[in-house]
Design a protein around this motif. Structure first.
Motif, PDB file in Angstrom:
ATOM      1  N   UNK A 191       0.813  -1.224   0.000  1.00 34.76           N
ATOM      2  CA  UNK A 191       0.000   0.000   0.000  1.00 34.76           C
ATOM      3  C   UNK A 191       0.847   1.274   0.000  1.00 34.76           C
ATOM      4  N   UNK A 192       1.874   1.393   0.838  1.00 35.12           N
ATOM      5  CA  UNK A 192       2.708   2.599   0.752  1.00 35.12           C
ATOM      6  C   UNK A 192       3.375   2.773  -0.609  1.00 35.12           C
ATOM      7  N   UNK A 193       3.755   1.650  -1.227  1.00 27.38           N
ATOM      8  CA  UNK A 193       4.382   1.741  -2.546  1.00 27.38           C
ATOM      9  C   UNK A 193       3.384   2.218  -3.593  1.00 27.38           C
ATOM     10  N   UNK A 194       2.159   1.698  -3.558  1.00 29.00           N
ATOM     11  CA  UNK A 194       1.134   2.130  -4.511  1.00 29.00           C
ATOM     12  C   UNK A 194       0.829   3.607  -4.347  1.00 29.00           C
ATOM     13  N   UNK A 195       0.705   4.068  -3.114  1.00 27.11           N
ATOM     14  CA  UNK A 195       0.433   5.489  -2.876  1.00 27.11           C
ATOM     15  C   UNK A 195       1.608   6.350  -3.322  1.00 27.11           C
TER      16      UNK A 195
END
Length: 252
Positions: free
Chosen positions: A116-120
C-alpha cells in the motif's frame, strides 16, 4: 514469502499464458474512464502480460513488472509496454509516476503492509488504483459435481491461504487511508471452452501442480477422462466467472 510466491508461477509459465481467461473489455474501458489522465499505468505483478495487452489500448505507456522472471520471459513483445522483473512491494519507479496502478489476479499474493505505501507513492494525485480477479468457472451441475469429486476435493489441501482472499471477492482486504473507494458496477466475464481448454486451465492452478508433485498426475488424468466422457454437446460451453474488483482514488 516472496520466494515461495515466485515458485508458484515460475514453473509452466508458458501454460499459464495459454490457459488463463482474458478480462472483459467493458471492465477495462470502465477502468480507463475513472482516470483523469492516461499517460502511464503500472501493471503490478503482470505475469505474462494479459492485463498489459488490454491497458495499452487506453494508456500511452505501460510499465509491467513481475517478481517472476519466468513469467516475464513468456510475455510477448508489445508496443508501448516495458516489462521488468521487480517486486511489487519495492520498485525502482519514481514518485508520482503513474495515472493508474493496476493489479490483475494477484493482489492476494502481496504483502499488503508493504504494497500500500508503494502504490500510494507511485500514484499521481487524483490517480486511480484498481485490483481485480476472477473466481471459479461455473460448470453445469452434472459436470461441476464430477469435477468436485475427481479433482477439486483432491487438490483442496494444496491451496495456499492467499487464494481464499480472492474466493471471498477480496472482501477481507481493506483499503488504507487516504484512498477513496470507487464503487465498480458488475461486469460479465465468461469463456467459451471445450473440455481440453478447461483442463489446460485447471493444470495451470498452483494447487494442481503442487498436488501432482506429491501424488503424481494419475488423479488429473482420471478427472480429465471422466469429464470428457460426460461433456456432451455442444463441444464448447459458455462458462461464467465472477469478476471481483477493488477500485479507489488517491486524493488530489
Amino acid at each position: 514469502m516472496e520466494r515461495e510466491v515466485t515458485s508458484y508461477f515460475d514453473e509452466n509459465s508458458d501454460l499459464y499464458q495459454k490457459a488463463r481467461p482474458h478480462y472483459p473489455p467493458a471492465f477495462i474501458r470502465w477502468l480507463a474512464q475513472q482516470c483523469r489522465h492516461h499517460d502511464r499505468v503500472w501493471d503490478a505483478a503482470c505475469g505474462n502480460g494479459q492485463a498489459a495487452i488490454d491497458l495499452r489500448e487506453h494508456f500511452a505507456a505501460v510499465e509491467a513488472s513481475d517478481v517472476s522472471s519466468a513469467q516475464i520471459d513468456t510475455a510477448p513483445p508489445l508496443d508501448r509496454v516495458r516489462f521488468s522483473v521487480q517486486s511489487s512491494e519495492r520498485t525502482e519507479f519514481d514518485d508520482a509516476a503513474f495515472d493508474a496502478v493496476c493489479v490483475a489476479q494477484a493482489l492476494h499474493w502481496f504483502d499488503l503492509d508493504k504494497f500500500w505505501p508503494e502504490a500510494l507513492r507511485l500514484l499521481k494525485p487524483d490517480g486511480v488504483f484498481a485490483a481485480w480477479g476472477y473466481g471459479w468457472p461455473q460448470l453445469p451441475l452434472r459436470l461441476a459435481a464430477l469435477l468436485q469429486e475427481t479433482l477439486l476435493n483432491v487438490i483442496a489441501p494444496y491451496w495456499a491461504p492467499q487464494n481464499r482472499l480472492l474466493w471471498a471477492g477480496y472482501q477481507g482486504i481493506a483499503l488504507p487511508s487516504p484512498f477513496m473507494r470507487i464503487d465498480a458496477p458488475p461486469f460479465d466475464m465468461a469463456v467459451e471452452w471445450d473440455v481440453e481448454q478447461l483442463f489446460m486451465y485447471l493444470h495451470s492452478w498452483s494447487a494442481t501442480r503442487k498436488c501432482m508433485e506429491e501424488q503424481g498426475d494419475a488423479f488429473f488424468r482420471r478427472s480429465h477422462e471422466r469429464l470428457r466422457e460426460q461433456w456432451g454437446e455442444p463441444r464448447k460451453l459458455r462458462l461464467a466467472l465472477d469478476l471481483h474488483v477493488i477500485a479507489a482514488r488517491k486524493p488530489a
